[in-house]
Design an enzyme around this catalytic site. Structure first.
Site, PDB file in Angstrom:
ATOM      1  N   ILE A 174      -1.346  -5.433   0.415  1.00 41.07           N
ATOM      2  CA  ILE A 174       0.088  -5.539   0.772  1.00 41.07           C
ATOM      3  C   ILE A 174       0.792  -6.476  -0.210  1.00 41.07           C
ATOM      4  O   ILE A 174       0.945  -7.666   0.033  1.00 41.07           O
ATOM      5  CB  ILE A 174       0.247  -6.031   2.230  1.00 41.07           C
ATOM      6  N   HIS A 175       1.214  -5.929  -1.345  1.00 37.27           N
ATOM      7  CA  HIS A 175       2.011  -6.720  -2.291  1.00 37.27           C
ATOM      8  C   HIS A 175       3.487  -6.461  -1.996  1.00 37.27           C
ATOM      9  O   HIS A 175       3.827  -6.024  -0.893  1.00 37.27           O
ATOM     10  CB  HIS A 175       1.606  -6.397  -3.738  1.00 37.27           C
ATOM     11  N   ALA A 176       4.331  -6.715  -2.954  1.00 41.37           N
ATOM     12  CA  ALA A 176       5.768  -6.689  -2.670  1.00 41.37           C
ATOM     13  C   ALA A 176       6.277  -5.362  -2.110  1.00 41.37           C
ATOM     14  O   ALA A 176       6.936  -5.330  -1.068  1.00 41.37           O
ATOM     15  CB  ALA A 176       6.533  -7.053  -3.940  1.00 41.37           C
ATOM     16  N   ALA A 215       4.975  -4.510   1.332  1.00 40.96           N
ATOM     17  CA  ALA A 215       5.556  -5.446   2.291  1.00 40.96           C
ATOM     18  C   ALA A 215       6.958  -4.993   2.668  1.00 40.96           C
ATOM     19  O   ALA A 215       7.341  -4.994   3.841  1.00 40.96           O
ATOM     20  CB  ALA A 215       5.598  -6.851   1.692  1.00 40.96           C
TER      21      ALA A 215
END
Lengths: 587, 90
Positions: free
Chosen positions: B14-16, B19
């Protein structure tokens, strides 16, 4: 509700309040003092968020199908509305009692720190987005205030804790009816600029800003320094009437406001400024003064920690003179002693400092040190229109010694091949009865004189104006003082020397017509008084002034002299109209 | 209170962008929603929170919700995560 402050710029204004939080332009932390203020900050913060959201949505729409761009903007929008961030900002405002700008930047700093330590590079890169959102919110917070001021649908009365001079300078008289601030004094730059712009102002109200709500109706009486919040209909009627009278007279004066100080019949008078510090020159120039009539140099004593330094003197004189060029700058040599700067020079405690070791008495006693100042003034004289003035000359032999000292310094400079203006005018202050009575003997040694009315009044009437038990005896309108001014002018003109006046009498509106009548050539006043004195000169004819001056010489009391001038200018000079009760009861 | 345990299926975790996808779904619901990793528990509507969770691929996370439509909310979030955000799976 009536608030009393310092009357800073004359005039009457009635209108709705506009609360300006200009102080928040600085990101610095500002401590709030009441829950009303913190609530207001939260409202400002929420409004800023919706403003930025609106901006970002518009940008997103304009991107159309650029998917990458839209994604970035959507990300920014999510950050902007992040509930955790919002909550932290608002709780900071409430618990730390700080301004929204500070709360936003402090909170986002924390967020960025968190992102920075993340292992995931994709996330670390988002720090730039946080910074972008923060910048937009803060700009919105600070910008909306200024924006709102630009887009007013009606003129307002500006209420602020404090204003920067640059912000005051940007105000438009049509848009801002008056200025009301908690901070500031009669001579603060904002005050002076407000006068220059012709915007009424009351400053130094201390605690009015938190008491005023947006759209409260205010009456600003810039003549007495009163501010009435939500006035009664009776108060409104009264002040509307006064405002009308004031504006009528003001309009007449406006026509001749810019440019030189001219009497009603078109005779020009030199109107110069007294300054204490070099940076005041900028303001003096903006006000269109005809020169610096008195540059006090005592502050140099304070900035030179290691004794007299010619270069320090030279740099300062050079700067002031070249900035004023071609207008004249009268540099007064050290006037230490008396009540000023009793530092180091006088180890002996004097019983009567005003009758003691002061001004050129010290200079002549310490010629080596004194010639440092003289050398610097002479050197600077080639870079501007400098005139030299000696304070507290009471004996002709002092003048001869000063002339000799100056001659020696000139010879030194010539021998060293250093240039100076050998035609530089040299004058003296006339501030003692001795100088007045023996002036004909002194005049051959000088090019001009400037009357220092504060000391002259004090020495003539033997009154220390700092002593409350006798201060009411201090009166520059006393016949003994007026007669001396008349004598000085006559003597000077008979020997073709010009005469100025640099004491506070020159800035007293009721004294101006008399001084014109006596034939004083130059007025030098505090920069803040220049607009008022110019206006006063404009309502006087030289003929009437001469009549008044002549009549004043045979009037018994200072109070009656004031009444004489008052009866002439009443109706012509609105401030006097309103000040009437003040001086009648006070005198 | 409704809860569901899911494993983050994509490689990058879950990176940018993921997210953002989670938050965009979460804000559609009126209830309180949390995402919990072994390290932390955060508000699913907070982009900052979900990002700082830094859940890498293969991490087991718990989605929980309380309030109106809590079951639907947990389901919707779980769906987004399960989809792998349209990225390369482990």
């Amino acid at each position: 509700m009536l608030f009393k402050g310092i009357p800073a710029s004359h005039g009457i204004a009635i209108g709705p309040a506009f609360l300006l939080k200009v102080e928040q332009l600085r990101h610095a932390r500002i401590s709030l003092e009441s829950s009303a203020e913190t609530e207001q900050e939260i409202v400002r913060y929420r409004n800023a968020i919706s403003g930025v959201r609106h901006d970002l949505e518009n940008i997103a729409d304009s991107m159309g199908d650029v998917v990458e761009g839209r994604q970035i903007l959507e990300f920014l929008l999510l950050l902007l509305q992040d509930p955790t961030i919002k909550k932290e900002v608002e709780s900071r405002i409430l618990s730390e009692m700080v301004n929204a700008e500070y709360a936003v930047s402090a909170t986002l700093r924390g967020v960025m720190e968190k992102f920075n330590v993340m292992a995931d590079p994709y996330i670390r890169e988002r720090v730039a987005d946080v910074r972008d959102v923060g910048r937009r919110v803060i700009e919105k917070l600070t910008g909306t205030e200024k924006e709102a001021l630009k887009n007013l649908d009606q003129p307002v009365i500006l209420v602020a804790k404090d204003l920067d001079p640059s912000e005051t300078a940007g105000l438009k008289p049509g848009q801002v009816l008056a200025i009301v601030t908690d901070m500031g004094g009669r001579t603060s730059h904002t005050t002076i600029l407000a006068r220059g712009l012709g915007i009424p102002a009351v400053v130094g109200l201390q605690r009015i800003a938190p008491e005023i709500n947006p759209r409260d109706i205010l009456i600003v009486d810039g003549i007495h320094g009163h501010v009435i919040v939500n006035p009664t209909s009776e108060e409104l009627r009264y002040y509307r009437d006064i405002r009308e009278k004031f504006q009528e007279a003001e309009n007449l004066l406006q026509q001749m406001n810019p440019g030189p100080a001219l009497t009603e019949d078109g005779v020009r008078f030199e109107l110069a400024a007294n300054i204490e510090l070099p940076h005041e020159v900028e303001l003096v120039r903006k006000l269109g003064a005809d020169g610096v009539g008195l540059f006090r140099t005592e502050f140099l004593r304070l900035i030179q920690e290691n004794g007299e330094n010619e270069e320090d003197h030279f740099q300062i004189y050079n700067r002031v003179a070249s900035e004023m060029m071609p207008k004249p700058v009268i540099i007064r040599t050290y006037d230490m002693g008396g009540d000023k700067f009793r530092t180091g020079l006088d180890s002996v405690r004097e019983a009567n400092p005003f009758l003691g070791y002061r001004a050129i008495r010290i200079g002549l006693d310490r010629p080596v040190e004194f010639s440092i100042q003289l050398r610097a003034i002479l050197r600077a004289s080639v870079h501007g229109n400098i005139r030299l003035m000696f304070p507290m000359v009471t004996h002709v032999e002092q003048l001869r010694r000063l002339r000799d000292l100056l001659g020696m310094v000139r010879n030194d400079l010539t021998a060293g091949g250093i240039q100076f203006d050998d035609k530089m005018q040299v004058g003296i202050m006339v501030e003692t009865p001795a100088a007045v009575i023996a002036l004909d003997l002194m005049l051959p040694y000088v090019d001009f004189v400037s009357i220092g009315t504060n000391d002259l009044t004090q020495y003539t009437l033997a009154v220390d104006r700092g002593n409350p038990q006798v201060a009411d005896l201090y009166d520059p309108f006393h016949p003994a003082v007026l007669r001396q001014i008349d004598t000085v002018v006559r003597l000077c003109h008979s020997q073709r020397k010009w005469v100025g006046i640099c004491g506070s009498m020159a800035g007293d509106p009721l004294a101006v017509p008399l001084l014109i009548g006596f034939g004083v050539d130059e007025f030098s006043v505090a920069p803040s008084l220049i607009p008022d004195v110019k206006k006063m000169i404009a309502v006087v004819t030289t003929h009437a002034a001469r009549e008044m001056a002549e009549k004043s010489l045979s009037i018994e009391t200072g109070l009656r002299v004031r009444a004489l001038v008052h009866s002439y200018v009443v109706g012509k000079y609105p401030e006097i109209l309103l000040d009437e009760n003040d001086w009648k009861t006070g005198g | 209170m409704t809860e569901k345990v899911i494993t983050v299926p994509n490689k990058l975790g879950i990176h940018a962008r993921p997210a953002a996808m989670i938050v965009r779904v979460a804000v559609e619901f009126d209830c309180e929603i949390w995402v919990e990793s072994p390290a932390d528990r955060v508000n699913a509507k907070s982009i900052m929170g979900v990002m700082t969770l830094a859940a890498s691929g293969g991490t087991s996370i718990t989605v929980s919700a309380e309030g109106r439509e809590e079951t639907e909310a947990v389901e919707a979030i779980a769906d987004v995560i399960r989809s792998g955000f349209g990225e390369e799976m482990i």
